[in-house]
Scaffold this motif. Structure first.
Motif, PDB file in Angstrom:
ATOM      1  N   GLU A 185      39.773  23.910  41.683  1.00 38.22           N
ATOM      2  CA  GLU A 185      40.161  22.836  40.771  1.00 38.22           C
ATOM      3  C   GLU A 185      40.709  23.353  39.443  1.00 38.22           C
ATOM      4  O   GLU A 185      41.445  22.645  38.773  1.00 38.22           O
ATOM      5  N   ASN A 186      40.336  24.561  39.081  1.00 38.26           N
ATOM      6  CA  ASN A 186      40.728  25.098  37.785  1.00 38.26           C
ATOM      7  C   ASN A 186      41.122  26.564  37.936  1.00 38.26           C
ATOM      8  O   ASN A 186      40.262  27.445  37.910  1.00 38.26           O
ATOM      9  N   ALA A 187      42.406  26.799  38.073  1.00 45.66           N
ATOM     10  CA  ALA A 187      42.893  28.165  38.274  1.00 45.66           C
ATOM     11  C   ALA A 187      42.540  29.074  37.096  1.00 45.66           C
ATOM     12  O   ALA A 187      42.404  30.285  37.266  1.00 45.66           O
ATOM     13  N   ASP A 188      42.371  28.507  35.913  1.00 45.91           N
ATOM     14  CA  ASP A 188      42.028  29.302  34.735  1.00 45.91           C
ATOM     15  C   ASP A 188      40.648  29.945  34.846  1.00 45.91           C
ATOM     16  O   ASP A 188      40.355  30.909  34.143  1.00 45.91           O
ATOM     17  N   SER A 189      39.804  29.424  35.733  1.00 39.13           N
ATOM     18  CA  SER A 189      38.466  30.000  35.875  1.00 39.13           C
ATOM     19  C   SER A 189      38.489  31.298  36.679  1.00 39.13           C
ATOM     20  O   SER A 189      37.484  31.979  36.790  1.00 39.13           O
ATOM     21  N   CYS A 190      39.643  31.652  37.217  1.00 37.49           N
ATOM     22  CA  CYS A 190      39.786  32.888  37.993  1.00 37.49           C
ATOM     23  C   CYS A 190      40.883  33.740  37.373  1.00 37.49           C
ATOM     24  O   CYS A 190      42.031  33.309  37.293  1.00 37.49           O
ATOM     25  N   ALA A 191      40.543  34.926  36.941  1.00 35.25           N
ATOM     26  CA  ALA A 191      41.531  35.806  36.309  1.00 35.25           C
ATOM     27  C   ALA A 191      42.675  36.151  37.262  1.00 35.25           C
ATOM     28  O   ALA A 191      43.828  36.214  36.868  1.00 35.25           O
ATOM     29  N   ASN A 192      42.370  36.342  38.525  1.00 39.53           N
ATOM     30  CA  ASN A 192      43.418  36.689  39.491  1.00 39.53           C
ATOM     31  C   ASN A 192      44.351  35.522  39.790  1.00 39.53           C
ATOM     32  O   ASN A 192      45.521  35.722  40.063  1.00 39.53           O
ATOM     33  N   ALA A 193      43.844  34.296  39.761  1.00 37.98           N
ATOM     34  CA  ALA A 193      44.659  33.128  40.098  1.00 37.98           C
ATOM     35  C   ALA A 193      45.763  32.911  39.080  1.00 37.98           C
ATOM     36  O   ALA A 193      46.821  32.390  39.405  1.00 37.98           O
ATOM     37  N   ILE A 194      45.508  33.333  37.854  1.00 37.67           N
ATOM     38  CA  ILE A 194      46.525  33.176  36.813  1.00 37.67           C
ATOM     39  C   ILE A 194      47.768  33.979  37.190  1.00 37.67           C
ATOM     40  O   ILE A 194      48.893  33.530  37.041  1.00 37.67           O
ATOM     41  N   ASP A 195      47.548  35.148  37.723  1.00 38.22           N
ATOM     42  CA  ASP A 195      48.671  35.987  38.148  1.00 38.22           C
ATOM     43  C   ASP A 195      49.140  35.641  39.553  1.00 38.22           C
ATOM     44  O   ASP A 195      50.038  36.267  40.076  1.00 38.22           O
ATOM     45  N   GLU A 196      48.495  34.669  40.170  1.00 31.47           N
ATOM     46  CA  GLU A 196      48.747  34.285  41.555  1.00 31.47           C
ATOM     47  C   GLU A 196      48.548  35.464  42.502  1.00 31.47           C
ATOM     48  O   GLU A 196      49.221  35.584  43.519  1.00 31.47           O
ATOM     49  N   THR A 197      47.603  36.343  42.148  1.00 25.82           N
ATOM     50  CA  THR A 197      47.306  37.483  43.014  1.00 25.82           C
ATOM     51  C   THR A 197      45.951  37.351  43.705  1.00 25.82           C
ATOM     52  O   THR A 197      45.555  38.243  44.440  1.00 25.82           O
ATOM     53  N   CYS A 198      45.270  36.246  43.479  1.00 29.81           N
ATOM     54  CA  CYS A 198      43.968  36.059  44.095  1.00 29.81           C
ATOM     55  C   CYS A 198      44.160  35.886  45.599  1.00 29.81           C
ATOM     56  O   CYS A 198      44.872  35.004  46.067  1.00 29.81           O
ATOM     57  N   ALA A 199      43.510  36.735  46.351  1.00 30.20           N
ATOM     58  CA  ALA A 199      43.692  36.744  47.802  1.00 30.20           C
ATOM     59  C   ALA A 199      42.977  35.607  48.493  1.00 30.20           C
ATOM     60  O   ALA A 199      43.384  35.174  49.572  1.00 30.20           O
ATOM     61  N   SER A 200      41.910  35.078  47.890  1.00 30.44           N
ATOM     62  CA  SER A 200      41.113  34.080  48.599  1.00 30.44           C
ATOM     63  C   SER A 200      41.290  32.645  48.102  1.00 30.44           C
ATOM     64  O   SER A 200      40.875  31.714  48.787  1.00 30.44           O
ATOM     65  N   ARG A 201      41.927  32.436  46.956  1.00 35.49           N
ATOM     66  CA  ARG A 201      42.039  31.068  46.417  1.00 35.49           C
ATOM     67  C   ARG A 201      42.744  30.136  47.390  1.00 35.49           C
ATOM     68  O   ARG A 201      42.319  29.001  47.596  1.00 35.49           O
ATOM     69  N   SER A 202      43.805  30.585  48.020  1.00 35.86           N
ATOM     70  CA  SER A 202      44.526  29.716  48.956  1.00 35.86           C
ATOM     71  C   SER A 202      43.643  29.351  50.160  1.00 35.86           C
ATOM     72  O   SER A 202      43.753  28.255  50.707  1.00 35.86           O
ATOM     73  N   LEU A 203      42.760  30.260  50.565  1.00 37.72           N
ATOM     74  CA  LEU A 203      41.814  29.956  51.640  1.00 37.72           C
ATOM     75  C   LEU A 203      40.920  28.787  51.250  1.00 37.72           C
ATOM     76  O   LEU A 203      40.753  27.838  52.016  1.00 37.72           O
ATOM     77  N   TRP A 204      40.342  28.837  50.045  1.00 32.66           N
ATOM     78  CA  TRP A 204      39.436  27.781  49.580  1.00 32.66           C
ATOM     79  C   TRP A 204      40.168  26.455  49.407  1.00 32.66           C
ATOM     80  O   TRP A 204      39.632  25.397  49.751  1.00 32.66           O
ATOM     81  N   ILE A 205      41.380  26.500  48.898  1.00 33.22           N
ATOM     82  CA  ILE A 205      42.173  25.279  48.736  1.00 33.22           C
ATOM     83  C   ILE A 205      42.471  24.665  50.105  1.00 33.22           C
ATOM     84  O   ILE A 205      42.304  23.463  50.313  1.00 33.22           O
ATOM     85  N   GLY A 206      42.892  25.499  51.049  1.00 39.60           N
ATOM     86  CA  GLY A 206      43.187  25.007  52.397  1.00 39.60           C
ATOM     87  C   GLY A 206      41.958  24.438  53.079  1.00 39.60           C
ATOM     88  O   GLY A 206      42.025  23.393  53.746  1.00 39.60           O
TER      89      GLY A 206
END
Length: 143
Positions: free
Chosen positions: A93-114
């Motif tokens: 819900e909040n990409a700012d809570s993940c340092a990697n998501a800001i750079d769109e390099t977080c490997a698992s965020r798309s898994l959780w969203i899906g």
């Protein structure tokens, strides 16, 4: 994903009203059928009425009834109305809570969203009418 007692009981109460198929159903009747305390149901029904799932009528034949058709009430709608969130991790819900998501390099965020999207799609596909039908069939098979 965690489902609160409030949401579980709300679904059971709505299903009880749907199965009864009467103009209105009293809190006492729902309490007896579901084994949920009448005082808890009073609080819950106030919220369900406020959120547009239930309506009430006064008088001798008073009680509660579904404010929408059973085909229009989905488990997803009920869940969203009563729960705060489904997300397993805050970055969904909040990409700012993940340092990697800001750079769109977080490997698992798309898994959780899906995963969240698929769970909501599944809940949105289940209507109160389909739950009622499955319950009625089960009860007939037990006879």
């Amino acid at each position: 994903m965690k489902v609160s007692t409030k949401t579980k009981y709300a679904l059971e109460a709505l299903l009880c009203i749907a199965v009864k198929d009467e103009p209105s159903v009293s809190i006492q009747t729902v309490s007896e059928e579901t084994h949920i305390s009448a005082s808890y149901l009073e609080q819950l029904f106030f919220q369900l009425r406020k959120k547009g799932f239930l309506a009430s009528r006064r008088g001798v034949n008073g009680g509660f009834y579904l404010a929408k058709s059973q085909e229009q009430i989905t488990v997803g709608d009920l869940y969203r109305a009563l729960e705060t969130s489904l997300v397993p991790v805050s970055c969904v819900e909040n990409a700012d809570s993940c340092a990697n998501a800001i750079d769109e390099t977080c490997a698992s965020r798309s898994l959780w969203i899906g995963l969240c999207n698929r769970v909501y799609q599944s809940m949105d596909a289940i209507t109160l009418a389909s739950l009622r039908d499955a319950y009625v069939i089960r009860m007939e098979q037990m006879k």
